[in-house]
Design a protein around this motif. Sequence first.
Motif, PDB file in Angstrom:
ATOM      1  N   ARG A 115      -0.191  -3.478 -10.724  1.00 11.17           N
ATOM      2  CA  ARG A 115      -0.978  -2.293 -10.309  1.00 11.17           C
ATOM      3  C   ARG A 115      -2.490  -2.482 -10.922  1.00 11.17           C
TER       4      ARG A 115
ATOM      5  N   ALA B  98      -4.968   0.471  -6.080  1.00 11.61           N
ATOM      6  CA  ALA B  98      -5.227   1.828  -6.241  1.00 11.61           C
ATOM      7  C   ALA B  98      -6.818   2.053  -6.064  1.00 11.61           C
ATOM      8  N   ASP B  99      -7.089   3.028  -5.117  1.00 12.66           N
ATOM      9  CA  ASP B  99      -8.448   3.498  -5.064  1.00 12.66           C
ATOM     10  C   ASP B  99      -8.626   4.522  -6.007  1.00 12.66           C
TER      11      ASP B  99
ATOM     12  N   SER C  28       1.043  -1.118   0.145  1.00  6.75           N
ATOM     13  CA  SER C  28      -0.049   0.100   0.153  1.00  6.75           C
ATOM     14  C   SER C  28       0.861   1.189   0.124  1.00  6.75           C
ATOM     15  N   THR C  29       0.537   2.407   0.537  1.00  7.51           N
ATOM     16  CA  THR C  29       1.106   3.502   0.398  1.00  7.51           C
ATOM     17  C   THR C  29       1.733   3.959   1.838  1.00  7.51           C
TER      18      THR C  29
ATOM     19  N   GLU D  52       3.018   9.606  -1.488  1.00  6.79           N
ATOM     20  CA  GLU D  52       2.482   8.253  -1.764  1.00  6.79           C
ATOM     21  C   GLU D  52       3.026   7.549  -3.026  1.00  6.79           C
ATOM     22  N   SER D  53       3.025   8.513  -4.034  1.00  6.94           N
ATOM     23  CA  SER D  53       3.433   8.130  -5.654  1.00  6.94           C
ATOM     24  C   SER D  53       4.781   7.656  -5.656  1.00  6.94           C
TER      25      SER D  53
ATOM     26  N   LEU E 286      -3.131   9.977  -5.473  1.00 12.38           N
ATOM     27  CA  LEU E 286      -2.106   9.861  -4.486  1.00 12.38           C
ATOM     28  C   LEU E 286      -1.388  11.290  -4.428  1.00 12.38           C
TER      29      LEU E 286
ATOM     30  N   THR F 211      -6.920  -0.965 -10.651  1.00  8.69           N
ATOM     31  CA  THR F 211      -7.539   0.114  -9.828  1.00  8.69           C
ATOM     32  C   THR F 211      -8.995  -0.574  -9.197  1.00  8.69           C
TER      33      THR F 211
ATOM     34  N   VAL G  42       5.067   4.265  -3.785  1.00  4.72           N
ATOM     35  CA  VAL G  42       4.638   3.234  -4.783  1.00  4.72           C
ATOM     36  C   VAL G  42       5.736   2.624  -5.816  1.00  4.72           C
TER      37      VAL G  42
ATOM     38  N   PHE H 244      -0.366  -3.790  -5.798  1.00  4.40           N
ATOM     39  CA  PHE H 244      -0.866  -2.494  -5.431  1.00  4.40           C
ATOM     40  C   PHE H 244      -2.201  -2.191  -5.926  1.00  4.40           C
TER      41      PHE H 244
ATOM     42  N   HIS I  92      -9.190   8.100  -4.692  1.00  8.32           N
ATOM     43  CA  HIS I  92      -8.145   8.766  -4.025  1.00  8.32           C
ATOM     44  C   HIS I  92      -6.922   9.021  -4.704  1.00  8.32           C
TER      45      HIS I  92
END
Length: 396
Positions: free
Chosen positions: A326, A296-297, A267-268, A306-307, A302, A328, A310, A294, A300
């Motif tokens: 990755r 991704a929401d 996660s982040t 946070e980026s 990033l 979503t 990742v 990972f 949300h």
Amino acid sequence: MMITQREMLNDTNTGSADTKPLTSASSAMSLARRGKHKIFIGMAPGVGKTYRMLEEGHALKQEGIDVVIGLLETHGRKETAAKAEGLEIVKNRQVPHGELMLTEMDTEAIIRRSPQLVLIDELAHTNVPGSPRKKRYEDVEVILAAGIDVYSTMNIQHLESLNDLVARITGVVVRERVSDRILEAADEVVVVDVTPETLEERLIEGKIYAPPKIEQALDNFFQRRNLIALRELALREVANNVEEEAIASTPNGQFYNIQERVLVCVSTYPNSVQLLRRGARLASYMNAPLYTLFVADPHHFLTKEESLHVDTCQKLCKEFAGTFIRVTNNNVAQAIAQEAHKHHITQIVIGASQRSRWQLLLKGSLIQTLVHLLKNVDLHIIASEKKSSSQAENSG
């Protein structure tokens, strides 16, 4: 596809003991059925691939199958040469190369001879410049297209996709390589296996190389650690082939994985690096492929920090020779379960939930949801330091 020798040759053309050119009618019959290909693979020279191929050739000849040798490399091994006695050999063609006269397999002569089965050694061989085809495995494809079954041999270090790994293990860059598609398309792949100790004994006894080469071989390619690693590669490669065939042939996906595969869910949060290292160690212990996921929401965006985190996980995954995924999805548990099913994951490494008790009551536990969604998958839940309440709000 794993099939028996009898099945491979049941529907083969009858062939003839006499050498004759193919007529247009017989060519059409041959082309209507593609030959079947069986590959004998081993960890190194000297394990007995050619000997095993010849043994099976003799057994099938005894059953009335028309078997010929298309190309045989004995490398001076008396036992191998003796085993070839009694089998017809299609004469090699002579190819001028500078001041030398070299021999190559005569593919066209094999097709004119039209046997039911042809035995061909050293699939990875590179033909003399000026030959109709560059590689021997390309000649094999032509023979298969003519409706003739082929038994062939190769060593695991010649597989194209393993070239870099073999170079790291042995320090030897293998120049002659076989495309992965050849192994994938084979109807049967058989590992001819001996222990590293047995192979070393054969080498010392002069059964693999002539005496002047023995010491050099023991000090280089035939070091014990190299043989152990190459044996593992050979066994794993065939296990993967068997697993893929089993997956393809099993209805409704009801299949138990043969090979371990590790998925690390990141996660982040900073503890993701810890999870990734733990997962990499687990994958190493199990000799298993490593995957990192990972989720991704979509709601949300990033932050820069946070980026970067990742990206760090992705780079670390690459350092561990893993695959970074990755996706979503606003349903983290569903996304993990989908990827685990897609990649046939057997082990999942995930961080302990950082949600408060109140959040768990409202949203439920990711780990409990995964337990319900996943079958025959082990969950490794790694504890980490407590995060601030603001971080916990966004935690899975």
